[in-house]
Design an enzyme around this catalytic site. Sequence first.
Site, PDB file in Angstrom:
ATOM      1  N   ARG A  38       0.801  -1.218   0.000  1.00  0.00           N
ATOM      2  CA  ARG A  38       0.000   0.000   0.000  1.00  0.00           C
ATOM      3  C   ARG A  38       0.831   1.263   0.000  1.00  0.00           C
ATOM      4  O   ARG A  38       0.668   2.117  -0.871  1.00  0.00           O
ATOM      5  CB  ARG A  38      -0.953   0.000   1.200  1.00  0.00           C
ATOM      6  CG  ARG A  38      -1.935   1.159   1.170  1.00  0.00           C
ATOM      7  CD  ARG A  38      -2.884   1.122   2.355  1.00  0.00           C
ATOM      8  NE  ARG A  38      -3.654  -0.111   2.415  1.00  0.00           N
ATOM      9  CZ  ARG A  38      -4.524  -0.390   3.374  1.00  0.00           C
ATOM     10  NH1 ARG A  38      -4.722   0.485   4.350  1.00  0.00           N
ATOM     11  NH2 ARG A  38      -5.181  -1.524   3.371  1.00  0.00           N
ATOM     12  N   HIS A  84      -7.924  -4.652  -7.720  1.00  0.00           N
ATOM     13  CA  HIS A  84      -7.718  -3.879  -6.492  1.00  0.00           C
ATOM     14  C   HIS A  84      -9.038  -3.751  -5.728  1.00  0.00           C
ATOM     15  O   HIS A  84      -9.777  -2.780  -5.917  1.00  0.00           O
ATOM     16  CB  HIS A  84      -7.180  -2.491  -6.861  1.00  0.00           C
ATOM     17  CG  HIS A  84      -6.527  -1.750  -5.729  1.00  0.00           C
ATOM     18  ND1 HIS A  84      -5.313  -2.114  -5.205  1.00  0.00           N
ATOM     19  CD2 HIS A  84      -6.922  -0.659  -5.030  1.00  0.00           C
ATOM     20  CE1 HIS A  84      -4.977  -1.280  -4.244  1.00  0.00           C
ATOM     21  NE2 HIS A  84      -5.948  -0.383  -4.109  1.00  0.00           N
ATOM     22  N   TYR A 128     -18.051  11.784 -15.281  1.00  0.00           N
ATOM     23  CA  TYR A 128     -17.928  12.904 -16.206  1.00  0.00           C
ATOM     24  C   TYR A 128     -16.546  12.975 -16.860  1.00  0.00           C
ATOM     25  O   TYR A 128     -16.417  13.494 -17.972  1.00  0.00           O
ATOM     26  CB  TYR A 128     -18.191  14.230 -15.487  1.00  0.00           C
ATOM     27  CG  TYR A 128     -19.569  14.327 -14.879  1.00  0.00           C
ATOM     28  CD1 TYR A 128     -20.711  14.250 -15.673  1.00  0.00           C
ATOM     29  CD2 TYR A 128     -19.739  14.506 -13.513  1.00  0.00           C
ATOM     30  CE1 TYR A 128     -21.972  14.338 -15.118  1.00  0.00           C
ATOM     31  CE2 TYR A 128     -20.993  14.598 -12.943  1.00  0.00           C
ATOM     32  CZ  TYR A 128     -22.113  14.507 -13.753  1.00  0.00           C
ATOM     33  OH  TYR A 128     -23.363  14.595 -13.196  1.00  0.00           O
TER      34      TYR A 128
END
Length: 747
Positions: A38, A84, A128
Amino acid sequence: MSTKTSDPTNAGQIRETRLADALSERYLAYAMSTIMSRSLPDVRDGLKPVHRRLLYAMRQLKLNPEHGFKKCARVVGDVIGKYHPHGDQSVYDALVRLAQDFAVRYPLVDGQGNFGNIDGDNAAAMRYTEARMTAVAAALMDGLDEDSVDFRPTYDGEDHEPIVMPAAFPNLLANGASGIAVGMATNIPPHNADELCAGLIKLIDNPDTSIADLVRCVPGPDFPTGGVLVEPSENILEAYATGRGSFRLRAKWEVEKLSHGLFQIVVTEVPYQVQKAKLVERIADLMVLKKLPLLADVRDESTDLIRLVFEPRTRAVEPEHLMEMLFKNTELEIRFGLNMNVLDGDNTPRVMNLREVLRAFLAHRQDVLIRRSNHRLAKINHRLEVLDGYLVAYLNLDEIIRIIRFEDEPKVCLMKTFGLSEVQADAILNMRLRSLRKLEEMEIKNEHSKLTEEKEGLEALLVSESMRWTKIRDEVVEMREKFGAKTVLGKRRTVIGDTPEEIEVPLEALIEREPIMVICSKMGWIRALKGHTADIGDLKFKDGDESRFALKAFTTDKILIMSTEGRCYTMPCDKLPGGRGHGEPIRLTIDLPQEHDIVAMVVHKPGRNLLVASSAGRGFQVAEADVIAQTKNGKQILNLGKDEEARIFLPVDMDHVAVLGDNRKLLIYPIAEVPEMTRGRGVILQKYRQGGMADLILFNLEEGLSWTMGGSEGRTRTVTDLSEWLGKRAGAGRLPPTGFPRSNKFE
């Protein structure tokens, strides 16, 4: 610890264990997961797992730089669905950051739509915005399909993902990284790719290159938002040598001249990771709190380019003083930490220095080159085997056609008849009829010749380490041409500046310079009137009081006050009470004892000397810098004997001294005969048998000695021929000229 088996219908077992052991085991697993999967980047490709999976998912979606865009929601969906299994927002945030040219030095994602801005505004929703990879991201994955790196199963075992990217681009240092794990953290600033390539080439040419030589190639970070790096070179070298340190970064600014002698300061680049809107807000808050007295206004006139305008309070403000105040109180100056804590090739976290990071990148490129070469060699061998079979087919075309037409098992028959391998037999059987042309035979022979030559080159490359390093060097040179300083993206943005000198902002710079008239009465009431043209005759005082001292000064000046006990006090003019009313008692500001009075007041002028003298006729010159007091208690300058008091406190701006004793004797001599001291009783100015000094003035010998005559008319008499009274210091003197006032005073 005991174990017991649960009911057979239950799946699994229930184990009884100590809570401390269970917590320790699970926390260790969590810590390792945070460190390895991570927070810390891999030194080879500079990526964290989420970034690596994002880029791989975009590659699988064929979002190459030359292709069109796709919705970010599609990319995020593939990432969290296949590779993931985390929150969609965190994955989208990671994607957005890779597209922000103010966050990463070399963006890996080419975004279309609203991807946020330097003010800290968030990006538009993922439904968007659209994205595709950049050329830098493509370089990171160059050769991924050529067995250049290892793959591992995804979390659900249905697919595979790369453990590390081939990384033809030094992404770790070029784009930097930051992350916080359990018990460790990393923070690496971005650098210039052209300079990194220069360092890599130097390291390939000389593996024993020192870190000092590498720092000449990589002089410091290159932040995407520019700025000026003002860290001393020795500190930069130490940081790169140890892998830990910090860099001092300032905003880039310039002065714009306006009309009527005015100016404004314009900041065009802010430090890395500083949100411009919050910076302006912070400056405005400090102005409200009056922590920035030199600043009158701040405006954000930014468009797509940063432009912060700072207006000074007055035209007398020095730009350097204003910026120094802003640097000390705001994020226009920051310290960016360096902590090169990364996962090495063995997946072990450790802090590396600059040379170790560059060497790790080159070692990875060496491994990738060997694996790609072996992969290509295997492909060539397979193709050559097929081509050899084709050539056999062309030599025995009629027999092969007969076998294919009439034999029940043509593959086995071909292998036995012509000694072909299974691969060659399959290739012949799958050959199209139109490939039997004579032209095709010539093409096969040409291809065979070229592949044989390439095979020999690859075999030589795999045997020779020097050839491999030459190949890697050529790749670095090619990458430098593609992303180097000659390109728009590769030009250095952060200026390597000189270490700034510590600028002490003087107190005067914090005060607006305005003319004032300082008035002190005989009873010790002091005030300051605005302007130099105030009519003192119209001033009102308390009953029985009147004006004693009237000085023209400015609010940035200091007033020096000498008391009869030989102690000097300092009063800043900006702290004086206003002209309304009678002012304030001076003893509220300075600790002047009631039994002592004020001898004189002068406006402080740096670099000037003062003449101090006592009633005993002793005195000396003292530099004004030595009489300034820092506290209300003042500073003892003139030491006095019994029944003595300070009487003279004059600026030395004339060339001769005239001393008059109580015995009415006048002595004149050059001021140069009076020595300079910092404190003491002083030297004898005039010798007396009885009594002491009555008065003393300074004057220019060429202009003559003047004094005020008695009477109401206030006439002044001047004597230019003073040869009769000229003498040496400590002389007795002679009676003054005829008509000298009986008051024994020059004024």
